[in-house]
Design an enzyme around this catalytic site. Structure first.
Site, PDB file in Angstrom:
ATOM      1  N   MET A   1       0.814  -1.216   0.000  1.00  0.00           N
ATOM      2  CA  MET A   1       0.000   0.000   0.000  1.00  0.00           C
ATOM      3  C   MET A   1       0.850   1.271   0.000  1.00  0.00           C
ATOM      4  O   MET A   1       0.603   2.211   0.759  1.00  0.00           O
ATOM      5  CB  MET A   1      -0.967  -0.037   1.185  1.00  0.00           C
ATOM      6  CG  MET A   1      -1.837  -1.293   1.209  1.00  0.00           C
ATOM      7  SD  MET A   1      -2.675  -1.650  -0.356  1.00  0.00           S
ATOM      8  CE  MET A   1      -4.274  -0.956  -0.001  1.00  0.00           C
ATOM      9  N   ARG A   2       1.846   1.309  -0.865  1.00  0.00           N
ATOM     10  CA  ARG A   2       2.696   2.493  -1.025  1.00  0.00           C
ATOM     11  C   ARG A   2       2.862   2.773  -2.509  1.00  0.00           C
ATOM     12  O   ARG A   2       2.915   1.825  -3.314  1.00  0.00           O
ATOM     13  CB  ARG A   2       4.085   2.251  -0.437  1.00  0.00           C
ATOM     14  CG  ARG A   2       4.098   1.907   1.029  1.00  0.00           C
ATOM     15  CD  ARG A   2       4.054   3.152   1.885  1.00  0.00           C
ATOM     16  NE  ARG A   2       4.079   2.793   3.300  1.00  0.00           N
ATOM     17  CZ  ARG A   2       4.378   3.663   4.263  1.00  0.00           C
ATOM     18  NH1 ARG A   2       4.681   4.915   3.977  1.00  0.00           N
ATOM     19  NH2 ARG A   2       4.369   3.292   5.508  1.00  0.00           N
TER      20      ARG A   2
ATOM     21  N   ASN B   1       1.615  -4.766 -10.448  1.00  0.00           N
ATOM     22  CA  ASN B   1       0.749  -4.589  -9.282  1.00  0.00           C
ATOM     23  C   ASN B   1      -0.561  -5.337  -9.495  1.00  0.00           C
ATOM     24  O   ASN B   1      -1.067  -5.421 -10.618  1.00  0.00           O
ATOM     25  CB  ASN B   1       0.451  -3.096  -9.098  1.00  0.00           C
ATOM     26  CG  ASN B   1      -0.446  -2.816  -7.898  1.00  0.00           C
ATOM     27  OD1 ASN B   1      -0.207  -3.330  -6.802  1.00  0.00           O
ATOM     28  ND2 ASN B   1      -1.478  -2.015  -8.094  1.00  0.00           N
TER      29      ASN B   1
ATOM     30  N   HIS C   1      -4.499  -5.234  -8.453  1.00  0.00           N
ATOM     31  CA  HIS C   1      -5.478  -4.281  -7.919  1.00  0.00           C
ATOM     32  C   HIS C   1      -6.868  -4.929  -7.900  1.00  0.00           C
ATOM     33  O   HIS C   1      -7.262  -5.571  -8.877  1.00  0.00           O
ATOM     34  CB  HIS C   1      -5.492  -2.999  -8.758  1.00  0.00           C
ATOM     35  CG  HIS C   1      -6.413  -1.970  -8.182  1.00  0.00           C
ATOM     36  ND1 HIS C   1      -6.079  -1.220  -7.071  1.00  0.00           N
ATOM     37  CD2 HIS C   1      -7.674  -1.607  -8.516  1.00  0.00           C
ATOM     38  CE1 HIS C   1      -7.093  -0.433  -6.762  1.00  0.00           C
ATOM     39  NE2 HIS C   1      -8.075  -0.645  -7.619  1.00  0.00           N
TER      40      HIS C   1
HETATM   41  C1  GAR Z   1      -5.559  -7.531  -2.393  1.00  0.00           C
HETATM   42  O1  GAR Z   1      -6.957  -7.592  -2.507  1.00  0.00           O
HETATM   43  C2  GAR Z   1      -4.980  -6.550  -3.391  1.00  0.00           C
HETATM   44  O2  GAR Z   1      -5.676  -6.510  -4.605  1.00  0.00           O
HETATM   45  C3  GAR Z   1      -5.144  -5.249  -2.635  1.00  0.00           C
HETATM   46  O3  GAR Z   1      -4.765  -5.569  -1.325  1.00  0.00           O
HETATM   47  C4  GAR Z   1      -5.162  -6.914  -1.043  1.00  0.00           C
HETATM   48  C5  GAR Z   1      -4.005  -7.627  -0.409  1.00  0.00           C
HETATM   49  O4  GAR Z   1      -4.423  -8.857   0.121  1.00  0.00           O
HETATM   50  N1  GAR Z   1      -4.312  -4.222  -3.187  1.00  0.00           N
HETATM   51  C6  GAR Z   1      -4.702  -2.964  -3.318  1.00  0.00           C
HETATM   52  O5  GAR Z   1      -5.785  -2.553  -2.930  1.00  0.00           O
HETATM   53  C7  GAR Z   1      -3.696  -2.061  -3.980  1.00  0.00           C
HETATM   54  N2  GAR Z   1      -4.287  -0.823  -4.351  1.00  0.00           N
HETATM   55  P1  GAR Z   1      -3.370  -9.934   0.594  1.00  0.00           P
HETATM   56  O6  GAR Z   1      -2.399  -9.236   1.545  1.00  0.00           O
HETATM   57  O7  GAR Z   1      -4.195 -10.964   1.292  1.00  0.00           O
HETATM   58  O8  GAR Z   1      -2.674 -10.462  -0.613  1.00  0.00           O
END
Ligand code: GAR
Length: 204
Positions: free
Chosen positions: A94-95, A111, A113
């Protein structure tokens, strides 16, 4: 031919685990996870290191907010470079990373998303889709540029949103789709079935 990847995450690490499981069951093509990194000392993703016998490294972000401090970003670059990865995978990291980081790896940073970009960029893609009431959402893997969630799209997977879906139900569906899409994309990239290099303009 080996295809070493490193994964960066800030949270639970369920997508990192999907990649590690895919590797164990030989579903990750030529790719091999060589290190896990996090900006949170207590992030679940770091616990996977011991379970899967992969180095799991916390690097202090030295700053709150959307960006790492410049010194921390340099620390990330140097530690990641020591693993000579072909690909850097942001899985819930988240950076926002700057040109300096992206260029250090020849633009080979992707990435994951949790929406069908370009819809619902930012931190809460699933909640935004749920609140908007779209009939279809999903997840996206894209090349990283310094503009948030705006780099060229590599692949996407759609998820149908039923009117009765609660936010936790939708979250579960999108995450299930992510756990399929991300390993599949990386397996195909590692076999040369998808572009292994970012398109012009990603690296500046
Ligand atoms: C995932 O759903 C990913 O798509 C999201 O964080 C979650 C991480 O889950 N990423 C974002 O929102 C990026 N903008 P995890 O730690 O269980 O893999």
């Amino acid at each position: 031919m080996s295809y070493p990847i490193v994964i960066l995450g800030s949270g639970r690490g369920s997508n990192a685990e999907a990649l590690l499981k895919a590797e164990v069951s030989r579903q990750l093509g030529q790719a091999s996870v060589v290190a896990l990194f996090s900006d949170h000392e207590d992030a679940g993703i770091l616990d996977l290191g011991q379970k899967y016998k992969v180095p799991a490294i916390y690097i202090d972000p030295l700053k709150k907010g959307a960006y790492l401090s410049e010194a921390a970003e340099q620390n990330y670059i140097e530690r990641i470079e020591s693993f000579s990865p072909r690909l850097i995978v942001l899985a819930g990291f988240m950076r926002i990373l700057r040109h300096n980081f992206i260029n250090a790896f020849g633009g080979r940073v992707i990435n994951l998303h949790p929406s069908l970009l370009p819809s619902f960029k930012g931190a809460d893609g699933i909640a935004q889709a749920h609140a908007t009431g779209v009939a279809i959402t999903g997840c996206t893997v894209h090349w990283v540029t310094p503009a948030l969630d705006a780099g060229p799209i590599i692949d996407q997977k759609a998820v149908r949103l039923e009117a009765s879906d609660t936010l936790p139900q939708l979250t579960k569906k999108v995450q299930l789709a992510e756990h399929q899409l991300l390993p599949d994309v990386i397996a195909r990239m590692s076999r040369g079935k998808l572009a292994q290099e970012p398109p012009e303009g990603v690296k500046k």
